[in-house]
Structure formats: structure tokens, C-alpha cells
Design a protein around this motif. Structure first.
Motif, mmCIF file in Angstrom:
data_model
loop_
_atom_site.group_PDB
_atom_site.id
_atom_site.type_symbol
_atom_site.label_atom_id
_atom_site.label_comp_id
_atom_site.label_asym_id
_atom_site.label_seq_id
_atom_site.Cartn_x
_atom_site.Cartn_y
_atom_site.Cartn_z
ATOM 1 N N ARG A 160 0.830 -1.209 0.000
ATOM 2 C CA ARG A 160 0.000 0.000 0.000
ATOM 3 C C ARG A 160 0.861 1.254 0.000
ATOM 4 O O ARG A 160 0.609 2.202 -0.758
ATOM 5 C CB ARG A 160 -0.914 -0.019 1.212
ATOM 6 N N LEU A 189 2.395 1.738 -3.406
ATOM 7 C CA LEU A 189 1.424 2.226 -4.384
ATOM 8 C C LEU A 189 1.082 3.693 -4.153
ATOM 9 O O LEU A 189 0.916 4.459 -5.105
ATOM 10 C CB LEU A 189 0.155 1.367 -4.341
ATOM 11 N N GLN A 190 0.998 4.107 -2.889
ATOM 12 C CA GLN A 190 0.721 5.515 -2.596
ATOM 13 C C GLN A 190 1.877 6.403 -3.058
ATOM 14 O O GLN A 190 1.648 7.470 -3.627
ATOM 15 C CB GLN A 190 0.462 5.702 -1.108
ATOM 16 N N ASP A 191 3.112 5.960 -2.834
ATOM 17 C CA ASP A 191 4.280 6.714 -3.295
ATOM 18 C C ASP A 191 4.294 6.812 -4.815
ATOM 19 O O ASP A 191 4.574 7.865 -5.385
ATOM 20 C CB ASP A 191 5.578 6.059 -2.801
ATOM 21 N N THR A 192 3.980 5.709 -5.472
ATOM 22 C CA THR A 192 3.958 5.687 -6.937
ATOM 23 C C THR A 192 2.893 6.636 -7.467
ATOM 24 O O THR A 192 3.118 7.377 -8.425
ATOM 25 C CB THR A 192 3.695 4.259 -7.443
ATOM 26 N N LEU A 193 1.711 6.627 -6.842
ATOM 27 C CA LEU A 193 0.627 7.513 -7.252
ATOM 28 C C LEU A 193 1.017 8.977 -7.085
ATOM 29 O O LEU A 193 0.753 9.821 -7.964
ATOM 30 C CB LEU A 193 -0.625 7.217 -6.442
ATOM 31 N N GLN A 194 1.699 9.309 -5.992
ATOM 32 C CA GLN A 194 2.151 10.691 -5.788
ATOM 33 C C GLN A 194 3.147 11.102 -6.850
ATOM 34 O O GLN A 194 3.114 12.237 -7.342
ATOM 35 C CB GLN A 194 2.762 10.838 -4.399
ATOM 36 N N GLU A 195 4.058 10.209 -7.213
ATOM 37 C CA GLU A 195 5.041 10.521 -8.257
ATOM 38 C C GLU A 195 4.365 10.728 -9.594
ATOM 39 O O GLU A 195 4.756 11.614 -10.383
ATOM 40 C CB GLU A 195 6.077 9.406 -8.360
ATOM 41 N N LEU A 196 3.353 9.924 -9.897
ATOM 42 C CA LEU A 196 2.624 10.080 -11.154
ATOM 43 C C LEU A 196 1.851 11.388 -11.197
ATOM 44 O O LEU A 196 1.748 12.022 -12.258
ATOM 45 C CB LEU A 196 1.667 8.907 -11.366
ATOM 46 N N ASN A 197 1.300 11.802 -10.072
ATOM 47 C CA ASN A 197 0.559 13.065 -10.021
ATOM 48 C C ASN A 197 1.470 14.270 -10.180
ATOM 49 O O ASN A 197 1.035 15.316 -10.650
ATOM 50 C CB ASN A 197 -0.236 13.175 -8.717
#
Length: 104
Positions: free
Chosen positions: A91, A94-102
Motif C-alpha cells: 500500500r 502504491l501511494q508513493d507511486t501515485l504521488q510521483e505520477l501526479n
């Protein structure tokens, strides 16, 4: 709530004789804190004894059968905790990855 309880206090709490507590201590290889000759049990010790008494009273299990059933539950809880730890790691990833994508 007290930090330590005597064998007699625990016997009263659990509704058994003090000799039964000493018996289960010996048969299930429980290790209670000792001050001289007196046993001092913690809330965790009381919970473990309560689990043993409840499992033993559920059916016609031997002491060995009761120990196996309790150990099986303990192993299952350890597996659940390990799985939860792995899921929390995923989790966080995935949260870190989502922040990088944003950010991109």
C-alpha cells in the motif's frame, strides 16, 4: 487494573482452583513471573490461561489436543499479521507511486 496478580486472585477471576493454574503452568510450559516463591501473573498470562480453560472445556480434548488447537490458532494469527505487514508495505509503495505520477 493491576500490573501483577497472585495465583489466588487469578483463580478467583477465572473461577478455578489455584491448583489448576499451577497444573496448567506445568503442563503447558507457561512461564510466570516469580517473586521468591510467589507467582505474579500479568493480564497477558490471564488471557492465555483463559484461552486454555475455554478450549479445554469446549469438548473432550486431551491436554495435548488442547495445546495443538491453541498452537494452531497462534500460527494462524502470526500468518495474518505477516500478511497484513506485506499488504501495508504494498500500500505504501502504491501511494508513493501515485504521488510521483501526479507530480509528472
Amino acid at each position: 487494573m493491576k500490573l501483577f496478580y497472585s495465583t489466588n486472585e487469578v483463580a478467583e477471576i477465572l473461577g478455578v482452583k489455584a491448583s489448576k493454574i499451577r497444573f496448567y503452568e506445568n503442563k503447558f510450559k507457561l512461564r510466570f513471573e516469580r517473586f521468591g516463591r510467589d507467582r505474579k501473573l500479568t493480564q497477558k498470562d490471564i488471557d492465555k490461561l483463559r484461552e486454555i480453560i475455554n478450549e479445554k472445556s469446549k469438548g473432550n480434548l486431551t491436554l495435548q489436543g488442547t495445546a495443538r488447537r491453541i498452537n494452531k490458532k497462534t500460527d494462524l494469527n502470526k500468518s495474518k499479521k505477516a500478511l497484513l505487514g506485506r499488504l501495508l508495505t504494498i500500500r505504501a509503495f502504491l501511494q508513493d507511486t501515485l504521488q510521483e505520477l501526479n507530480k509528472a
